[in-house]
Design an enzyme around this catalytic site. Sequence first.
Site, PDB file in Angstrom:
ATOM      1  N   HIS A  66      11.508 -17.410  13.327  1.00  0.00           N
ATOM      2  CA  HIS A  66      12.346 -18.614  13.457  1.00  0.00           C
ATOM      3  C   HIS A  66      13.815 -18.190  13.340  1.00  0.00           C
ATOM      4  O   HIS A  66      14.190 -17.547  12.366  1.00  0.00           O
ATOM      5  CB  HIS A  66      12.052 -19.616  12.338  1.00  0.00           C
ATOM      6  CG  HIS A  66      10.733 -20.312  12.472  1.00  0.00           C
ATOM      7  ND1 HIS A  66      10.617 -21.600  12.900  1.00  0.00           N
ATOM      8  CD2 HIS A  66       9.475 -19.879  12.240  1.00  0.00           C
ATOM      9  CE1 HIS A  66       9.341 -21.951  12.927  1.00  0.00           C
ATOM     10  NE2 HIS A  66       8.620 -20.916  12.517  1.00  0.00           N
ATOM     11  N   HIS A 123      10.137 -25.960   6.826  1.00  0.00           N
ATOM     12  CA  HIS A 123       8.799 -26.323   6.343  1.00  0.00           C
ATOM     13  C   HIS A 123       8.864 -26.607   4.846  1.00  0.00           C
ATOM     14  O   HIS A 123       9.604 -25.923   4.120  1.00  0.00           O
ATOM     15  CB  HIS A 123       7.802 -25.171   6.549  1.00  0.00           C
ATOM     16  CG  HIS A 123       7.768 -24.604   7.925  1.00  0.00           C
ATOM     17  ND1 HIS A 123       8.720 -23.715   8.382  1.00  0.00           N
ATOM     18  CD2 HIS A 123       6.894 -24.785   8.937  1.00  0.00           C
ATOM     19  CE1 HIS A 123       8.418 -23.380   9.631  1.00  0.00           C
ATOM     20  NE2 HIS A 123       7.328 -24.011   9.997  1.00  0.00           N
ATOM     21  N   TYR A 128       6.842 -25.576   2.728  1.00  0.00           N
ATOM     22  CA  TYR A 128       6.424 -24.387   1.958  1.00  0.00           C
ATOM     23  C   TYR A 128       7.590 -23.430   1.689  1.00  0.00           C
ATOM     24  O   TYR A 128       7.499 -22.569   0.825  1.00  0.00           O
ATOM     25  CB  TYR A 128       5.248 -23.643   2.616  1.00  0.00           C
ATOM     26  CG  TYR A 128       5.514 -23.037   3.972  1.00  0.00           C
ATOM     27  CD1 TYR A 128       6.290 -21.909   4.132  1.00  0.00           C
ATOM     28  CD2 TYR A 128       4.944 -23.607   5.109  1.00  0.00           C
ATOM     29  CE1 TYR A 128       6.523 -21.355   5.368  1.00  0.00           C
ATOM     30  CE2 TYR A 128       5.154 -23.075   6.363  1.00  0.00           C
ATOM     31  CZ  TYR A 128       5.960 -21.938   6.489  1.00  0.00           C
ATOM     32  OH  TYR A 128       6.181 -21.410   7.725  1.00  0.00           O
ATOM     33  N   GLU A 129       8.705 -23.595   2.424  1.00  0.00           N
ATOM     34  CA  GLU A 129       9.891 -22.771   2.143  1.00  0.00           C
ATOM     35  C   GLU A 129      10.651 -23.303   0.931  1.00  0.00           C
ATOM     36  O   GLU A 129      11.618 -22.690   0.488  1.00  0.00           O
ATOM     37  CB  GLU A 129      10.838 -22.783   3.345  1.00  0.00           C
ATOM     38  CG  GLU A 129      10.268 -22.147   4.596  1.00  0.00           C
ATOM     39  CD  GLU A 129      11.167 -22.395   5.798  1.00  0.00           C
ATOM     40  OE1 GLU A 129      12.139 -21.647   5.965  1.00  0.00           O
ATOM     41  OE2 GLU A 129      10.893 -23.343   6.565  1.00  0.00           O
ATOM     42  N   HIS A 136       0.209 -13.672   9.759  1.00  0.00           N
ATOM     43  CA  HIS A 136       1.368 -14.244  10.470  1.00  0.00           C
ATOM     44  C   HIS A 136       1.730 -13.368  11.684  1.00  0.00           C
ATOM     45  O   HIS A 136       2.178 -13.866  12.719  1.00  0.00           O
ATOM     46  CB  HIS A 136       2.557 -14.369   9.515  1.00  0.00           C
ATOM     47  CG  HIS A 136       3.727 -15.130  10.101  1.00  0.00           C
ATOM     48  ND1 HIS A 136       3.617 -16.421  10.560  1.00  0.00           N
ATOM     49  CD2 HIS A 136       5.021 -14.774  10.323  1.00  0.00           C
ATOM     50  CE1 HIS A 136       4.803 -16.832  11.035  1.00  0.00           C
ATOM     51  NE2 HIS A 136       5.661 -15.842  10.899  1.00  0.00           N
ATOM     52  N   ASN A 176      -5.038 -18.464  16.517  1.00  0.00           N
ATOM     53  CA  ASN A 176      -6.163 -17.801  15.823  1.00  0.00           C
ATOM     54  C   ASN A 176      -7.264 -18.834  15.631  1.00  0.00           C
ATOM     55  O   ASN A 176      -6.994 -20.035  15.610  1.00  0.00           O
ATOM     56  CB  ASN A 176      -5.706 -17.281  14.442  1.00  0.00           C
ATOM     57  CG  ASN A 176      -5.127 -18.390  13.572  1.00  0.00           C
ATOM     58  OD1 ASN A 176      -4.005 -18.820  13.763  1.00  0.00           O
ATOM     59  ND2 ASN A 176      -5.930 -18.855  12.640  1.00  0.00           N
ATOM     60  N   MET A 224       0.989 -26.023   9.663  1.00  0.00           N
ATOM     61  CA  MET A 224       1.820 -26.303   8.482  1.00  0.00           C
ATOM     62  C   MET A 224       3.136 -26.995   8.836  1.00  0.00           C
ATOM     63  O   MET A 224       4.100 -26.919   8.074  1.00  0.00           O
ATOM     64  CB  MET A 224       2.118 -24.979   7.753  1.00  0.00           C
ATOM     65  CG  MET A 224       0.882 -24.175   7.393  1.00  0.00           C
ATOM     66  SD  MET A 224       1.341 -22.595   6.666  1.00  0.00           S
ATOM     67  CE  MET A 224      -0.231 -21.719   6.735  1.00  0.00           C
ATOM     68  N   SER A 225       3.184 -27.662   9.979  1.00  0.00           N
ATOM     69  CA  SER A 225       4.463 -28.267  10.394  1.00  0.00           C
ATOM     70  C   SER A 225       4.208 -29.550  11.181  1.00  0.00           C
ATOM     71  O   SER A 225       3.124 -30.120  11.144  1.00  0.00           O
ATOM     72  CB  SER A 225       5.236 -27.271  11.270  1.00  0.00           C
ATOM     73  OG  SER A 225       4.576 -27.079  12.502  1.00  0.00           O
ATOM     74  N   ALA A 227       2.549 -23.286  16.262  1.00  0.00           N
ATOM     75  CA  ALA A 227       1.406 -22.376  16.285  1.00  0.00           C
ATOM     76  C   ALA A 227       0.367 -22.985  15.350  1.00  0.00           C
ATOM     77  O   ALA A 227       0.723 -23.509  14.300  1.00  0.00           O
ATOM     78  CB  ALA A 227       1.833 -21.009  15.777  1.00  0.00           C
ATOM     79  N   SER A 248       6.635 -21.234  15.584  1.00  0.00           N
ATOM     80  CA  SER A 248       6.551 -19.794  15.311  1.00  0.00           C
ATOM     81  C   SER A 248       6.299 -19.006  16.595  1.00  0.00           C
ATOM     82  O   SER A 248       5.315 -19.241  17.294  1.00  0.00           O
ATOM     83  CB  SER A 248       5.393 -19.500  14.356  1.00  0.00           C
ATOM     84  OG  SER A 248       5.730 -19.884  13.062  1.00  0.00           O
TER      85      SER A 248
END
Length: 306
Positions: free
Chosen positions: A66, A88, A90-91, A280, A246, A222-223, A118, A35
Amino acid sequence: MHDVPQLPFDAAIAAIKAQVPERLQSPRVGIVCGSGLGGIVNSIQDLHLVQYNTIPGFAESTVPGHKSSLAFGTMGGVPVVAMLGRFHPYEGHPLRVVVYPIRVMARLGIANLILTNAAGGLNPKLAVGTIVALHDHLALPNMTGMNALLGPLTSPTHQRFIPLSDAYSPGLRRLLFLGAHHLGLDPDAVTEGTYAWVSGPTYESPAEGRFLRLVGADVVGMSTVPEVLAAREEGLDVMALSLVTNAVVIPETYRDIRAEVAAELAGKPVDLPPAQVVSHEEVLEIGKAKGEVMMKLVEYVVSAIP
Ligand code: HPA
């Protein structure tokens, strides 16, 4: 015995080769841009883009930040291929789709894979903007039935059981720290750590953040882990870099609403700071601001691979 599933590798390779000049068709290094880290494409010379929607078996990345193309070219004279945009779970992409581009890049001939992402910082010593080279991961989904290697093997030459104790190449990490030295980076700018993989798309609840920190994770994202598993199965050397975008907020205590109401009723309302939440947009912003350092390090490592 299970049949090998019919993933369209041959058609994918043919579609790519039809769009890329011969001199770039056998990259040595694959790069996955996380990201906000697609800027890595700016350090690729002799650039040729191949859109994902022209490659059989590829999905489209639906996440802001992306793009959806493979970038072929050279970096410091070394032929490379970079994924501008990854997939991902989650998509809604099945894990075999998430890792399919890694398998295609392996079949194009890459021997090394550099993944970037990220991530949220769990270790309080990690300032936002720090780059963390992964030396291990903790993947609760892998342990509970969401392992990217579940199912029939995709090549008769693959091993069924893949060790992970050596998943993150010490040799590539050595080049990374040599690079950090030669680029004159602050000693704290690049470090090593353990990545917790979560499915997302929700960021961690406070209790989840606390749990992941307690069990030894330094960063969370998440990746990456599904791609690492496929890359190791394909026999690639892997380096994975997290950019801390973060800090994961892990409060030691919760707001005591009962006490707040009691104070309010007693005429002494408490003045509270606003709650901290991650977004995000924040993740993309830090990616843009610090992406340059990530790019320079990746460039150094690619050029230095023996
Ligand atoms: N948690 C999970 N994934 C992330 C985060 C986070 O805080 N930041 C960037 N990706």
